[in-house]
Design an enzyme around this catalytic site. Structure first.
Site, PDB file in Angstrom:
ATOM      1  N   ILE B 126      67.707  31.396  83.375  1.00 19.63           N
ATOM      2  CA  ILE B 126      67.774  30.863  82.014  1.00 19.63           C
ATOM      3  C   ILE B 126      67.848  32.006  81.010  1.00 19.63           C
ATOM      4  CG2 ILE B 126      66.572  28.702  82.524  1.00 19.63           C
ATOM      5  CD1 ILE B 126      64.227  29.940  80.812  1.00 19.63           C
ATOM      6  N   ASP B 127      67.463  33.201  81.428  1.00 18.39           N
ATOM      7  CA  ASP B 127      67.449  34.336  80.504  1.00 18.39           C
ATOM      8  C   ASP B 127      68.834  34.916  80.231  1.00 18.39           C
ATOM      9  OD1 ASP B 127      64.729  34.175  80.229  1.00 18.39           O
ATOM     10  OD2 ASP B 127      64.316  35.593  81.841  1.00 18.39           O
ATOM     11  N   ARG B 265      51.558  30.296  61.466  1.00 15.34           N
ATOM     12  CA  ARG B 265      51.200  29.623  62.710  1.00 15.34           C
ATOM     13  C   ARG B 265      52.132  30.073  63.815  1.00 15.34           C
ATOM     14  NH1 ARG B 265      47.579  28.583  60.096  1.00 15.34           N
ATOM     15  NH2 ARG B 265      46.556  26.621  59.584  1.00 15.34           N
ATOM     16  N   HIS B 271      57.097  26.624  79.068  1.00 11.73           N
ATOM     17  CA  HIS B 271      57.856  26.081  80.182  1.00 11.73           C
ATOM     18  C   HIS B 271      58.748  24.906  79.820  1.00 11.73           C
ATOM     19  CE1 HIS B 271      56.270  28.591  83.409  1.00 11.73           C
ATOM     20  NE2 HIS B 271      55.246  28.731  82.591  1.00 11.73           N
ATOM     21  N   GLN B 273      61.079  25.015  77.974  1.00  9.46           N
ATOM     22  CA  GLN B 273      62.432  25.571  77.918  1.00  9.46           C
ATOM     23  C   GLN B 273      63.161  25.570  79.258  1.00  9.46           C
ATOM     24  OE1 GLN B 273      62.341  29.443  75.333  1.00  9.46           O
ATOM     25  NE2 GLN B 273      60.257  28.852  75.776  1.00  9.46           N
TER      26      GLN B 273
END
Lengths: 341, 341, 341, 341
Positions: B126-127, B265, B271, B273
């Site tokens: 996914i990176d 904030r 996870h 993602q």
């Protein structure tokens, strides 16, 4: 510099992202001024403008549509249109134009550039059928909307032991049909590039019904049956061989129902595919197109349009964009056929 | 042929789409048989298998996760691991393997191929940090999830005149941060490739607060402050200069609050993602990867992995995939900076 | 006890959630056994069953459709249908039935109960037109799908200075039109409960065009023009006064185009509204319906159906559900009219 | 009449829908004028206003946040606060106020009404813990966001044989946890209303791991372990028995990892739950609240707030809203327990 911006042709998610990127970089990095032309080429023709600065582009990135509105006006089809464009640019002190649009809009951009009016183009079409770029923004959004719809239709098809025919956009190119059909797990995908044999479609549908699952047929609005069918269905096709009443989706669904004896329903996704918030892919692509378009203007590199090649944004002559339609090649369709039936 | 399939490493939307495409084409077009190995390389090492045929892959296209499950087992770190893999393949009559995974999984694939075990690889992360391919599947889904979250956080930030720091995935590469930050209209994007100066971030945040809008900071989990800050914040960084408690997002949010006097904030997407249904882009890419991987196996072209180049799927040596990390180039980050502040 | 479960009528998101809740509580808390009947009432009539235990209901909560499939078979319209149902129940050792469905399915349930066959009903209709319950599951999903589509259509309408007519489901009741129209910011909402005056619709459309925004008209598929229009449009209405070709959406869009001289497009959402994953609201409601239905069976409280009243699940006689259609009251429509034009 | 409108407390999807409905009906049907007060009660206290007419509310229906911004300012805690409110109302010629907010905002509204300042309230809390109304807007959106996240986390949990602990909002009431846990198919749901026994949670988690599926634990941020655990975990709880570092989600995930020997990950959804576009349910509810609030003002029925009862909007005394928190009743939690483990 004072730069005019316009958006032409059909609505497409990502137009606002382009406009925002152009203005943010043009003002923030280069110190240019901007003016918005309303309603595509009608803006310069009729001197219809709207303010366009950093304030105007705040918050528009995620919004569909175009804050500049659009039209299909073509200055070359308006009496004295080109002179009117020149007059407007002079009147407004505009040094260059950024034209965001499809084949028609960019075609005008090219001809105006040839006549000495400095234009940079940004390609736009949800159909993804422009030759000079790997992808156009809007396409990914359209494909996602269509494939989410197909996901939903699977369960309703199965619950009722029905066939569902989903008609998606694509008059001349089947990209939306191909990608949404692959993504949605369609059992048949029909595109304008290749006439389809109804009996073959029926065979796929029947073989799917033999499982516990139900067939989903994805058909591009421009797909057409083979000659044979056209003769058979004579009265239902127009002079150009286009299916008339209710579109190809409804026509095909009726054929399937007749020939298989099973229920079939048509769903025409229509304009839902071209509106609303863009996907992340389209927002990034549109933003990068905008950033590179203003670079081109800043450098005086007119008569070009920006394009995606792999992961790079490049510049290509406007002529290239409008020379030929990018259709689905036969091997891409063949690749998908393993999932048919 | 009988072909084994396994998925290794972290969860990634699109794994099931690859598996389905491999099996559908392998069975339907080439007449091969398949066997699933469970839990990545643990499957071949421990002879853990599961049936894998057309029935098993029905309906899995839209589902996240992997029906084959995953693990981080490495046969080269298990006593006699490679011999166990050989023994399993012999026992099961497996002629070749398709290994779907990231750097580690493909690294094992490469070494096994060098030892005469025929493997074809499918890249997954996914990176998006694998060098040999333009994109990996899963990335587009992760970026969409992150940018939808950023869309939501804008309004809540503005309603409260607050800064929001969004920590997204990306330990070594900032692709998710860059793309989701661009798509989400972030006011600062921080990536592992370039250490950030907290005072510069604070300056961007403050300049945004001067408008009626509120700042959104997108930070990759692997991003780090500059040396100067590390000294200042000494106690809060570990021996490797990584921020410790609560992650970089919380740390940065605290810094912003301290230095601007405004509320801030942190939101850590985590996870969310990497799970769930893939986007259409990822489904199409994963499906095409699967179709081309089985072609490579069928042709006996081992030691390769499939890769995306522009719009084409090509084959590259496994070595290429694992040689170097694909990080965000400086010019892509610079491109985004026009939107900072 | 051994309990049979069936789902009848049209597809509706949440059916699987009901089935799962019934089985999980029935097995886990009461120790009952279950058997699934396939295809609605056709299952008991033709003795078509499928195993139904905890394993079968794993993972089905988020899925649209029904794992038991559906049909519109009515045992009272099949020769010896009721006897066949009795025979099947005896053959399978079934002590009681849970029938999940709309007016027709529950009507059969009521008549069978009167004949001594013990049935508990669960109401289901995406149209939300069952009288005995505040809401039915599936409705919230349909309304969300329709209002997301309307969100998208706003931007495309505005970019093109076009009217868009959105036809949503609702043959006899306008709940989907009313709620999606309110949620989507429609400029006119037309429902079956009240005939509409085309010239009034045109007036709303024209007044909207005077702003910089474009009109969205939401029309339920069962909405109809007033008598006057019917006479005028004589040839285009069938014997029952229903608009024929292309549905009411297309017809109305054509009228608007003719009478305003502005472009108008129709979008027919169709079956997309009734498939796919349910919203959280529908999952919770369906789950609670299932839990309370199995309680009723366990207590032997037959001839009842479960219903929502406020935030409570109650039991009402099956007769109540089928006595009268719940249509949109005049005051709810009047409430919405402030947004028209 | 000239009517002031303000929004107080935390962000909540639907605030803009209320504002729009109030203004559209107030102007269109009653001919009133409006003025917006900025930042909740700070607006009237500090005489901070913003124009509020039909133009200002165009297009805001689908947007999260509040165009009036918000704060937690309380005039009763500001020196001379009430006098300042009176002075502002006199200065601006404001005849009445509509205050949209939660317990605190409505508490101020009640006290001001008692002092002769005419206020009508609109209840708002994503936590759904206001006693006088069946539902508050914002809650449905929060539950949908949480349950979509849970959907995604299931597949990643299963692929890795991991437990995932999802921390959702709800400091004093577990409604979001209960509904999103039911909708997401959670294996344990923990709420503030009932202290939980860690060993019981561990038992559920272990029993789930015995299937091929992985456990998802949904925990409200305000949930707490039983006394016994508190003693055991002494150093990790603050003086009020609240878990300190990293929140209850991280703490519980660590406990599960320690006691089961399996991997566990915590995901804290945080502010994503309260921003962004509202669901259709929330848009309809917020719109109806707005329409009925302006009716109340028009009729001079002050000291009331609007509320949902079944499908009706009613008026209740402001005192009722703020008298008691609406917590999850024991039977609703018991209902869900059948799905635990």
């Amino acid at each position: 510099m004072r730069i005019g911006v316009l958006t032409g042709g059909g609505d497409c998610p990502g137009l606002n992202a382009v406009i925002r990127a152009v203005v943010r970089k043009g003002v923030g990095e280069y110190g240019h001024e901007f003016i918005g032309f309303r309603d595509g080429w009608r803006g310069p023709v009729e001197n219809k403008t709207t303010p366009l600065g950093v304030a105007e582009v705040r918050g528009i990135l995620p919004r569909g549509g175009t804050i500049l509105r659009s039209s299909r006006t073509n200055p070359f089809k308006v009496d004295g249109g080109v002179d009117k464009v020149r007059a407007t640019l002079a009147d407004r002190g505009v040094d260059a134009l950024i034209a965001i649009g499809g084949e028609d809009t960019l075609g005008v951009a090219k001809r105006l550039t040839d006549l000495g009016i400095p234009v940079v183009g940004v390609p736009k079409t949800i159909d993804n059928d422009l030759n000079a770029t790997d992808y156009t923004f809007g396409f990914d959004t359209a494909v996602n909307i269509a494939s989410e719809a197909i996901d939903r239709l699977h369960t309703t098809a199965e619950s009722h032991h029905r066939c569902v025919v989903v008609e998606v956009m694509g008059r001349h190119a089947g990209w939306i049909a191909l990608h949404s059909g692959l993504a949605g797990g369609a059992n048949v995908i029909l595109v304008p590039e290749q006439r389809f044999d109804v009996s073959q479609v029926v065979a796929y549908v029947e073989s799917r019904f033999e499982t516990d699952y139900s067939p989903i047929v994805v058909v591009a609005e421009g797909a057409q049956p083979t000659e044979g069918d056209m003769v058979t269905q004579n009265g239902e096709l127009d002079a150009f061989g286009h299916v008339r009443l209710g579109g190809i989706g409804q026509w095909l669904s009726d054929q399937i129902e007749k020939q298989t004896g099973k229920e079939s329903r048509a769903v025409v996704l229509g304009h839902v595919q071209r509106g609303g918030t863009p996907t992340a892919f389209d927002r990034v692509l549109a933003t990068r197109f905008g950033l590179h378009a203003i670079d081109a203007v800043h450098e005086g590199d007119f008569g070009k349009m920006v394009a995606l090649r792999g992961t790079d944004i490049v510049r290509v002559p406007l002529a290239e964009a409008t020379s030929e339609l990018k259709t689905v090649p036969a091997e891409r369709l063949a690749e998908a056929e393993v999932f048919f039936g």
